[in-house]
Design a protein around this motif. Structure first.
Motif, PDB file in Angstrom:
ATOM      1  N   THR B  90       0.830  -1.204   0.000  1.00 57.42           N
ATOM      2  CA  THR B  90       0.000   0.000   0.000  1.00 57.42           C
ATOM      3  C   THR B  90       0.866   1.257   0.000  1.00 57.42           C
ATOM      4  O   THR B  90       0.639   2.188  -0.767  1.00 57.42           O
ATOM      5  CB  THR B  90      -0.936   0.015   1.225  1.00 57.42           C
ATOM      6  OG1 THR B  90      -1.639  -1.215   1.277  1.00 57.42           O
ATOM      7  CG2 THR B  90      -1.932   1.146   1.149  1.00 57.42           C
ATOM      8  N   ASN B 153      -7.817   2.003   1.117  1.00 57.44           N
ATOM      9  CA  ASN B 153      -6.608   2.235   1.906  1.00 57.44           C
ATOM     10  C   ASN B 153      -5.546   2.994   1.109  1.00 57.44           C
ATOM     11  O   ASN B 153      -4.890   3.894   1.627  1.00 57.44           O
ATOM     12  CB  ASN B 153      -6.014   0.920   2.398  1.00 57.44           C
ATOM     13  CG  ASN B 153      -6.884   0.280   3.459  1.00 57.44           C
ATOM     14  OD1 ASN B 153      -7.720   0.946   4.064  1.00 57.44           O
ATOM     15  ND2 ASN B 153      -6.704  -1.008   3.679  1.00 57.44           N
ATOM     16  N   VAL B 199      -4.001   2.468   8.870  1.00 58.12           N
ATOM     17  CA  VAL B 199      -4.080   1.448   7.821  1.00 58.12           C
ATOM     18  C   VAL B 199      -3.653   0.089   8.387  1.00 58.12           C
ATOM     19  O   VAL B 199      -4.282  -0.938   8.136  1.00 58.12           O
ATOM     20  CB  VAL B 199      -3.220   1.843   6.603  1.00 58.12           C
ATOM     21  CG1 VAL B 199      -3.134   0.692   5.609  1.00 58.12           C
ATOM     22  CG2 VAL B 199      -3.824   3.055   5.922  1.00 58.12           C
TER      23      VAL B 199
END
Lengths: 306, 292
Positions: B90, B153, B199
């Motif tokens: 991410t 996210n 996150v």
């Protein structure tokens, strides 16, 4: 010019390289299955695989929409979602406003923390909690409440008429905390000056809520509702499968497109019909979100999702 | 005026307290039932307060059942590994997206955003993971399908980076000769603690609570995580018997309270960890929601 381009590429190359793992993953996990949507038009053969199986046109859809399941799952998925969106939004906003009115900061933090707890718990555990209340032999409602009222116990897991209410309650209980915090976040951001000015003009609490608070929440309400509309053909598999304990007697009121697809995939082994249901879900959902977004764009451009 | 205000505040507190009780009390039923003896459950049913404490369900779980321990190990492994991998992916994706001068930035952002609008559904995914990538009955089945499932996210993190990090800081670091990767690890990540923790928590929660991938892709006992075990056990108490060691057969099985005890074991880690991260979590959601 070319040397400038080369320089630019050299400068950004490390950034592109960073994205490579993510791009590969998203391509495999999300985009390849999108292509697999053609399965709905094929007679799936395990030996031939997703792309080489034979095309058969719309027969899978014909089969699906001839069953009475098609109507039931569409009705259930849509109706539950409409109720969830309506009640969920109203309740979350109400609680967020109440929370925002509280002046004791410590208490406010404590309330925020506590109402989020159901959101943190898996649907499996939620189904155990529901089971603790509804079990016909030992459940709290039958054993303690109904017996105290001298009423006979109800066999909850075989009486479909109660489940629309139970499922709505469970949904609200689990999701309200998170939605409430999102609205609350918007409320925290409102300039206090508006309220002070309104108070000087003699506006009471109720008028302040109508004229300041709700209009400030409008963009958040629109975005969250748009996103919910995009998911209106989807349902929380855990809520509809796990919480009623996959009880066959309840299937009329608990079967949604998601549970239908899962059952079809694992029990019926009719890949064709199940793929048709999946196609129906993905494509209609997509069209709905495009339409909703289009309407929002017409009304107020800045509130649209894209 | 002052008294009406006091009255108003008191009323608010009462309403909020009732709401909090509704959120929390049902768990008490779970915990209390897991601590009750089998006889008292038969007589009184599940109650909010145990009539007398009986730990036999837990004794059974810890001494008699290998399944619980194994489930815990699988769940922990999957949660730690999955969360780490997911956080790395991410961040690596979100950081370049946050750089306003990156050519093709909008294309890549749309590449992610589109997955939130449209997907292939369960059947093609299932066929891909089982027929092409063969993850069925491996530990990867519990890790891979969830890795970047939530495009939100990435978008949330990108927005945080681009609105909270002054461009001048990154620019001046580059002037000093810092490489992009160094900038990311030395400047961007340390400056973004709230979003990293948020996150991390959201992904960790997804992994710990996931039972769906277990249901789809796992049919062998040895890969059952605690949530998958719970799923199987809700209908079938035989699961525990089958998975326990021979030493347990001499104990009588408190089958009613044992289910509740396993459920308590499933939420316990979350309820223990949550208070410590609570302030980041609520703040993180608030930041993510306002800016995202």
């Amino acid at each position: 010019m070319t040397s400038h381009k080369q320089h630019k590429l050299k400068m950004f190359l490390p950034l592109y390289l960073m994205m490579v793992p993510g791009i590969i993953y998203i391509f495999v996990n999300n985009y390849i299955p999108m292509a697999g949507i053609i399965l709905a038009f094929k007679k799936y053969d395990y030996k031939l695989g997703m792309f080489r199986s034979k095309f058969i046109g719309f027969s899978n859809f014909e089969f699906l929409f001839k069953t009475k399941d098609a109507l039931t799952i569409t009705r259930n998925t849509l109706l539950y979602n409409v109720v969830f969106i309506l009640l969920g939004t109203i309740l979350a906003i109400t609680i967020a406003i109440l929370l925002n009115e509280i002046r004791n900061d410590k208490a406010k933090k404590a309330y925020q923390t506590l109402i989020l707890i159901p959101y943190l718990i898996s649907m499996v555990v939620v189904s155990y909690v529901v089971y603790g209340f509804l079990n016909s032999q030992f459940g709290y409602i039958n054993k303690t409440i109904l017996s105290a009222l001298n009423r006979e116990g109800i066999s909850w897991y075989s009486n479909p008429q109660y489940w629309p209410f139970i499922l709505v309650l469970v949904y609200l209980w689990k999701s309200i905390g998170f939605n409430c915090i999102i609205y609350f976040a918007t409320l925290v951001g409102i300039d206090k000056g508006y309220y002070e000015a309104a108070e000087i003009d003699g506006a009471n609490k109720w008028k302040q809520i109508i004229h300041i608070t709700l209009p400030s929440l409008k963009p958040t309400i629109i975005i969250l509702t748009l996103m919910a509309i995009g998911r209106i053909f989807y349902s929380d598999f855990g809520l509809f499968y796990q919480v009623p304990m996959n009880s066959g007697a309840l299937i009329d009121v608990t079967n949604t497109i998601d549970t239908y697809v899962y059952r079809g995939l694992t029990q019926l082994n009719n890949i064709g019909m199940v793929s048709a249901a999946g196609f129906y879900q993905s494509v209609v959902g997509f069209i709905l979100v495009l339409t909703a977004n289009f309407i929002v764009r017409k009304v107020s451009k800045e509130n649209a999702l894209f | 005026m002052v008294t009406t205000d006091r009255f108003y505040q008191t009323l608010l507190h009462i309403v909020m307290l009732i709401l909090c009780a509704i959120c929390v009390l049902p768990f008490l039923l779970l915990i209390s039932s897991s601590l009750s003896s089998e006889q008292s459950l038969v007589i009184r049913g599940y109650t909010f307060w145990p009539s007398h404490l009986d730990l036999s369900a837990y004794k059974y779980l810890f001494i008699g059942s290998k399944a619980i321990l194994r489930g815990y190990i699988i769940s922990t492994l999957v949660t730690v590994l999955g969360t780490l991998l997911s956080l790395v992916l991410t961040t690596l994706f979100a950081y370049p997206l946050s750089r306003k001068n990156l050519p093709g930035r909008n294309f890549f952002a749309f590449f992610v955003f589109f997955t939130m609008l449209f997907n292939g559904g369960l059947v093609p995914s299932y066929i891909m993971w089982t027929q092409m990538l063969h993850i069925k009955n491996t530990i990867w089945a519990l890790i891979l399908p969830n890795l970047l499932l939530n495009a939100f996210n990435i978008i949330m993190m990108r927005t945080y980076f681009s609105s909270n990090l002054p461009e001048e800081v990154i620019e001046s670091a580059r002037m000093d000769g810092a490489k992009e990767f160094t900038i990311l690890t030395r400047i961007v990540i340390p400056m973004s603690t709230p979003i990293m923790i948020t996150v991390c928590l959201l992904v960790g929660l997804t992994y710990w609570n996931d039972w769906l991938n277990g249901l789809y892709y796992i049919s062998k006992d040895q890969y059952y995580s605690i949530q998958v075990l719970l799923t199987k056990m809700l209908k079938n108490i035989e699961m525990v018997k089958k998975a326990s060691s021979a030493g347990a057969s001499s104990m009588t099985l408190p089958s009613t309270s044992i289910r509740m005890a396993v459920a308590v074991m499933g939420v316990l880690p979350i309820l223990v960890v949550y208070p410590f991260f609570q302030k980041y979590f609520v703040k993180g959601i608030i930041i993510g929601a306002v800016k995202g």
